[in-house]
Design a protein around this motif. Structure first.
Motif, PDB file in Angstrom:
ATOM      1  N   ARG A   1      31.391  36.894  51.164  1.00  0.00           N
ATOM      2  CA  ARG A   1      32.327  36.492  50.109  1.00  0.00           C
ATOM      3  C   ARG A   1      31.591  35.886  48.918  1.00  0.00           C
ATOM      4  N   ARG A   2      30.588  35.061  49.187  1.00  0.00           N
ATOM      5  CA  ARG A   2      29.818  34.434  48.106  1.00  0.00           C
ATOM      6  C   ARG A   2      29.073  35.501  47.303  1.00  0.00           C
ATOM      7  N   SER A   3      28.527  36.488  48.001  1.00  0.00           N
ATOM      8  CA  SER A   3      27.810  37.576  47.339  1.00  0.00           C
ATOM      9  C   SER A   3      28.750  38.390  46.451  1.00  0.00           C
ATOM     10  N   ALA A   4      29.933  38.698  46.949  1.00  0.00           N
ATOM     11  CA  ALA A   4      30.914  39.460  46.171  1.00  0.00           C
ATOM     12  C   ALA A   4      31.330  38.682  44.929  1.00  0.00           C
ATOM     13  N   MET A   5      31.508  37.373  45.092  1.00  0.00           N
ATOM     14  CA  MET A   5      31.891  36.531  43.963  1.00  0.00           C
ATOM     15  C   MET A   5      30.794  36.522  42.905  1.00  0.00           C
ATOM     16  N   ARG A   6      29.553  36.367  43.332  1.00  0.00           N
ATOM     17  CA  ARG A   6      28.431  36.330  42.390  1.00  0.00           C
ATOM     18  C   ARG A   6      28.270  37.670  41.673  1.00  0.00           C
ATOM     19  N   THR A   7      28.531  38.768  42.383  1.00  0.00           N
ATOM     20  CA  THR A   7      28.458  40.083  41.759  1.00  0.00           C
ATOM     21  C   THR A   7      29.496  40.199  40.656  1.00  0.00           C
ATOM     22  N   GLN A   8      30.718  39.743  40.925  1.00  0.00           N
ATOM     23  CA  GLN A   8      31.767  39.784  39.910  1.00  0.00           C
ATOM     24  C   GLN A   8      31.417  38.910  38.716  1.00  0.00           C
ATOM     25  N   LEU A   9      30.882  37.723  38.973  1.00  0.00           N
ATOM     26  CA  LEU A   9      30.484  36.841  37.876  1.00  0.00           C
ATOM     27  C   LEU A   9      29.414  37.510  37.016  1.00  0.00           C
TER      28      LEU A   9
ATOM     29  N   THR B   1      39.734  40.741  37.249  1.00  0.00           N
ATOM     30  CA  THR B   1      39.312  40.961  38.633  1.00  0.00           C
ATOM     31  C   THR B   1      38.491  39.783  39.134  1.00  0.00           C
ATOM     32  N   THR B   2      37.616  39.286  38.279  1.00  0.00           N
ATOM     33  CA  THR B   2      36.728  38.196  38.660  1.00  0.00           C
ATOM     34  C   THR B   2      37.512  36.927  38.967  1.00  0.00           C
ATOM     35  N   GLU B   3      38.513  36.648  38.157  1.00  0.00           N
ATOM     36  CA  GLU B   3      39.324  35.451  38.384  1.00  0.00           C
ATOM     37  C   GLU B   3      39.948  35.488  39.773  1.00  0.00           C
ATOM     38  N   SER B   4      40.452  36.648  40.164  1.00  0.00           N
ATOM     39  CA  SER B   4      41.050  36.803  41.483  1.00  0.00           C
ATOM     40  C   SER B   4      40.032  36.552  42.587  1.00  0.00           C
ATOM     41  N   VAL B   5      38.838  37.120  42.447  1.00  0.00           N
ATOM     42  CA  VAL B   5      37.799  36.982  43.469  1.00  0.00           C
ATOM     43  C   VAL B   5      37.343  35.526  43.579  1.00  0.00           C
TER      44      VAL B   5
ATOM     45  N   ASN C   1      37.809  23.009  42.449  1.00  0.00           N
ATOM     46  CA  ASN C   1      37.464  22.587  41.087  1.00  0.00           C
ATOM     47  C   ASN C   1      36.328  23.429  40.521  1.00  0.00           C
ATOM     48  N   THR C   2      35.377  23.802  41.359  1.00  0.00           N
ATOM     49  CA  THR C   2      34.275  24.650  40.918  1.00  0.00           C
ATOM     50  C   THR C   2      34.808  26.009  40.478  1.00  0.00           C
ATOM     51  N   ALA C   3      35.724  26.567  41.243  1.00  0.00           N
ATOM     52  CA  ALA C   3      36.314  27.861  40.895  1.00  0.00           C
ATOM     53  C   ALA C   3      37.061  27.768  39.570  1.00  0.00           C
ATOM     54  N   SER C   4      37.851  26.723  39.403  1.00  0.00           N
ATOM     55  CA  SER C   4      38.604  26.543  38.166  1.00  0.00           C
ATOM     56  C   SER C   4      37.670  26.394  36.978  1.00  0.00           C
ATOM     57  N   ARG C   5      36.606  25.654  37.156  1.00  0.00           N
ATOM     58  CA  ARG C   5      35.631  25.446  36.073  1.00  0.00           C
ATOM     59  C   ARG C   5      34.973  26.767  35.677  1.00  0.00           C
ATOM     60  N   LYS C   6      34.577  27.557  36.665  1.00  0.00           N
ATOM     61  CA  LYS C   6      33.932  28.847  36.379  1.00  0.00           C
ATOM     62  C   LYS C   6      34.881  29.778  35.617  1.00  0.00           C
ATOM     63  N   VAL C   7      36.115  29.878  36.091  1.00  0.00           N
ATOM     64  CA  VAL C   7      37.088  30.760  35.457  1.00  0.00           C
ATOM     65  C   VAL C   7      37.400  30.278  34.045  1.00  0.00           C
ATOM     66  N   SER C   8      37.534  28.973  33.878  1.00  0.00           N
ATOM     67  CA  SER C   8      37.846  28.416  32.569  1.00  0.00           C
ATOM     68  C   SER C   8      36.742  28.697  31.564  1.00  0.00           C
ATOM     69  N   ARG C   9      35.507  28.492  31.965  1.00  0.00           N
ATOM     70  CA  ARG C   9      34.381  28.711  31.052  1.00  0.00           C
ATOM     71  C   ARG C   9      34.227  30.188  30.703  1.00  0.00           C
TER      72      ARG C   9
END
Length: 96
Positions: free
Chosen positions: A24-32, A53-57, A70-78
């Motif tokens: 899951r972490r790898s998939a998230m980093r790929t999307q980012l 798509t990235t926001e969902s992942v 909070n980390t997820a929200s920060r990443k999506v917000s930025r």
């Protein structure tokens, strides 16, 4: 090394959980990375499409406990702010 049967089972469970979380972490980093590449290319439409798509992942990763909420929200917000700035950039450049 685990000695009791319950400790051995706990080790097996931990190994499975670790594998799932790593995936899951790898998939998230790929999307980012895909969003970063779209922003770097300057293609606002592609960046917006990939961001959805990235926001969902990323949020799903937070929900599953891979990263903190909070980390997820920060990443999506930025990322959203950067994509929004990219979308506004050509309009201001054309006006000048």
């Amino acid at each position: 090394m685990a000695n009791t049967s319950s400790a051995k089972k706990a080790v097996r469970k931990l190994a499975r959980r670790t594998a799932v979380n790593r995936m899951r972490r790898s998939a998230m980093r790929t999307q980012l990375r895909k969003v970063e590449e779209a922003i770097a290319s300057g293609d606002a439409a592609a960046a917006r499409a990939v961001l959805a798509t990235t926001e969902s992942v990323v949020m799903r990763s937070a929900q599953k406990g891979v990263i903190h909420a909070n980390t997820a929200s920060r990443k999506v917000s930025r990322l959203s702010a950067r994509v929004k700035a990219l979308s506004a950039q050509p309009a201001t450049a054309a006006a000048n």
